[in-house]
Design an enzyme around this catalytic site. Sequence first.
Site, mmCIF file in Angstrom:
data_model
loop_
_atom_site.group_PDB
_atom_site.id
_atom_site.type_symbol
_atom_site.label_atom_id
_atom_site.label_comp_id
_atom_site.label_asym_id
_atom_site.label_seq_id
_atom_site.Cartn_x
_atom_site.Cartn_y
_atom_site.Cartn_z
ATOM 1 C CG ASP A 39 -2.305 0.620 1.008
ATOM 2 O OD1 ASP A 39 -2.049 2.171 0.693
ATOM 3 O OD2 ASP A 39 -3.267 0.158 0.921
ATOM 4 C CG ASP A 65 2.225 4.552 -6.808
ATOM 5 O OD1 ASP A 65 1.596 4.226 -7.554
ATOM 6 O OD2 ASP A 65 2.658 5.919 -7.178
ATOM 7 C CG ASN A 92 -7.980 -4.508 -3.065
ATOM 8 O OD1 ASN A 92 -9.265 -4.622 -3.256
ATOM 9 N ND2 ASN A 92 -7.419 -3.661 -2.403
ATOM 10 C CE1 TYR A 182 -13.365 2.590 -8.970
ATOM 11 C CE2 TYR A 182 -15.653 2.383 -9.484
ATOM 12 C CZ TYR A 182 -14.553 2.050 -8.839
ATOM 13 O OH TYR A 182 -14.668 0.594 -8.183
ATOM 14 C CE LYS A 186 -12.091 -0.502 -9.947
ATOM 15 N NZ LYS A 186 -10.992 -1.439 -9.184
#
Length: 277
Positions: A39, A65, A92, A182, A186
């Site tokens: 993370d 990153d 994720n 977004y 996706k």
Amino acid sequence: MSDVQLKDKVVLVTGAGLGLGGTIAQAMARQGASLVICDIDMVALHATQAAVEALGAQCLALACDVSDSAAVDQMFDQAGQRFGTVDVLVNNAARVPNTPAEAERRNRHYAYMTTPMPRQALGIVASLSDEDWLKWWGVNMHGVFFCTRAALRFMVPQKSGRIINIASIAGLGANSLHSPGYSATKAGVINLTKTTALDVAGANVYVNAVACGGVLTPDFEVYLESTTEAQVNRLYQMVPSGRLGRPEEYANVAVFLAAQDHYLVGQVISPNGGFVI
């Protein structure tokens, strides 16, 4: 499932500091896996590491990153040095719509879909700046590719592996028109899932996606607390189950794809409470 479904397996979970990623990491640990987690929020990541280690699992926590291909390659090198391989990758990490402007567009969208009013242009796409559009691609799209490419360097030679891409119902249709960038990324993740799956299935590497519906993460809880009761009701009215999914419910799907023998190649599994059927 037995608590040894992932014994001797190494699972790498990106974006594992908060919310769904941390929950997935803990679910994999309960199944006997060793974890590599990353993370950019190291405070949150160390909290996940502590939770994973409390379950008896080995855990390597790394700042990464995923939009930086060199950082991704370094992370996988460190995973290989520590554990020898990576058996399962869970892509994720993602940027999500959580700014005040995005909350306003979301509320406008939900009102338009659930309240009788004249049909009109909502002005969302036309009003987006270059920054609004471009900010999504580094983590949401490029990061998935960079991590997948690095994982395949382990998985293809060993002729074994599982890659699980965390997508969204936003990529299945126009359900998140309040955030076109977004949604587009996706959708890209879903198509990358399918093309990669076709590429590597012959090496016994199975790639699939989980297209999540609304996830009751800390970020979404902040959004719900910032809105009116009417706005919250509009959201729930759009979901046949009448609620958002708990992170554990999504994590269980990821564990199944990682741990079970299955014949799923390039598939999109969408737990969403009936929002998309």
